[in-house]
Design an enzyme around this catalytic site. Structure first.
Site, mmCIF file in Angstrom:
data_model
loop_
_atom_site.group_PDB
_atom_site.id
_atom_site.type_symbol
_atom_site.label_atom_id
_atom_site.label_comp_id
_atom_site.label_asym_id
_atom_site.label_seq_id
_atom_site.Cartn_x
_atom_site.Cartn_y
_atom_site.Cartn_z
ATOM 1 N N MET A 26 -6.972 53.347 -6.426
ATOM 2 C CA MET A 26 -7.084 53.477 -4.973
ATOM 3 C C MET A 26 -7.934 54.701 -4.639
ATOM 4 S SD MET A 26 -3.604 52.020 -3.319
ATOM 5 C CE MET A 26 -2.611 53.475 -3.485
ATOM 6 N N GLY A 32 -6.245 61.962 -14.636
ATOM 7 C CA GLY A 32 -5.482 60.817 -15.149
ATOM 8 C C GLY A 32 -6.300 59.528 -15.061
ATOM 9 N N HIS A 33 -6.957 59.304 -13.914
ATOM 10 C CA HIS A 33 -7.798 58.102 -13.772
ATOM 11 C C HIS A 33 -8.962 58.140 -14.765
ATOM 12 C CE1 HIS A 33 -6.209 58.420 -9.490
ATOM 13 N NE2 HIS A 33 -5.911 57.173 -9.783
HETATM 14 O O1 PAF Z 1 -1.853 52.235 -9.121
HETATM 15 C C1 PAF Z 1 -2.648 52.074 -8.164
HETATM 16 O O2 PAF Z 1 -3.514 52.897 -7.892
HETATM 17 C C2 PAF Z 1 -2.537 50.805 -7.322
HETATM 18 O O3 PAF Z 1 -1.215 50.397 -7.209
HETATM 19 C C3 PAF Z 1 -3.427 49.671 -7.838
HETATM 20 C C4 PAF Z 1 -3.005 49.190 -9.214
HETATM 21 C C5 PAF Z 1 -4.882 50.101 -7.874
HETATM 22 C C6 PAF Z 1 -3.316 48.456 -6.886
HETATM 23 O O4 PAF Z 1 -3.704 48.785 -5.596
#
Ligand code: PAF
Length: 283
Positions: A26, A32-33
């Protein structure tokens, strides 16, 4: 790195590849991402990240409107980490009409813990992830890969089950939690914390480690351990939703014979001021 805003263009672009490796997000990315992107890269022949704040998974009183939207900074970081494609659709693009068809995960998995405190959350997550999977993997030739962070432990389990039960051509991978030096799990919502709250925030992970230590130390009265942990955090000024020990494979409470090392996870959710944090500790 290509930044793509429409489904048609993404499909066209991905038609030239066999096996996308996908990281749905999101946005408002942190280390972390980026670790998930690094994990995804060797799994496929093109690395795709999506950035979409999904209205369907927010309750009316939650932070959908104020959720930080930082597309340019996110794209800069993704490019620096070797991401090949960013899919950043508008709401109109992903939900051009009200999303009447939804994916409802089973109550036995999705109505407890996060699902209990955020009713409908996992339906919103499953629905958008199913839609993103259709878009990213729809023409995938050999089966693709998707990576989700373990901080959202229950979410990862819901998505794994969804992919398995719908026979989706996607292998789901879990990415380890990345923590700040003091132990706080990285989260986009950490940016809401005031300096004082940020200093306090580490106590959620400490409470989970203490719960785990209690079980490993031979205390099998889980209800008492959990109650003690919740009271201790509440006394520090937190509003606690849950601190609990569950089986890793289905997130149900362990039977007394099920206190086996390597099979359990302590999970917690609690609010500090206006910020709700979640974390977990496998043990
Ligand atoms: O974990 C997240 O950021 C959200 O729940 C996701 C998996 C992108 C779905 O909107």
């Amino acid at each position: 790195m290509r930044v793509i805003h429409t489904i048609a263009e993404l499909r066209q672009h991905l038609s030239g590849f066999d096996a996308p490796a996908f990281v749905p997000t999101m946005g408002n990315l942190h280390a972390g991402h980026l670790a998930l992107v690094r994990q995804a890269k060797p799994l496929g022949d093109v690395t795709v990240a999506s950035i979409f704040v999904n209205r369907l998974q927010f309750l009316p009183h939650e932070d959908f409107d104020t959720y930080p939207r930082t597309l340019q900074a996110d794209c800069d970081q993704l490019a620096a980490h070797g991401c090949d494609v960013v899919f950043a659709p508008s709401e109109q693009e992903l939900y051009p009409e009200p999303q009447g068809f939804k994916v409802h995960p089973p109550a036995s998995l999705a109505d407890m813990l996060e699902g209990h405190y955020r009713p409908g959350f996992f339906t919103g997550v499953s629905t958008v992830v199913m839609k993103l999977f259709q878009i990213v993997f729809g023409q995938c030739k050999t089966g693709g890969h998707a990576v989700f962070g373990k901080k959202d432990y229950q979410q990862l389990m819901v998505i794994r089950q969804m992919a398995r039960q719908f026979a989706l051509p996607v292998t789901i991978h879990g990415g380890e939690i990345i923590r700040a030096d003091d132990g706080l799990a990285l989260s986009s919502r950490n940016s809401y914390l005031t300096p004082d709250e940020r200093a306090e925030a580490v106590h959620l992970s400490r409470a989970l480690k203490a719960l785990a230590a209690g079980v490993l130390g031979g205390e099998h009265n889980l209800a008492a351990l959990e109650q003690h942990a919740m009271e201790a955090l509440s006394r520090r000024g937190w509003q606690v939703d849950y601190l609990t020990v569950r089986r890793r494979d289905d997130l149900h409470p362990p039977a007394p014979s099920g206190f086996l090392p390597g099979k359990l996870v302590a999970l917690g959710a609690a609010r500090l001021g206006r910020t709700r944090l979640i974390d977990n500790w496998e043990f």
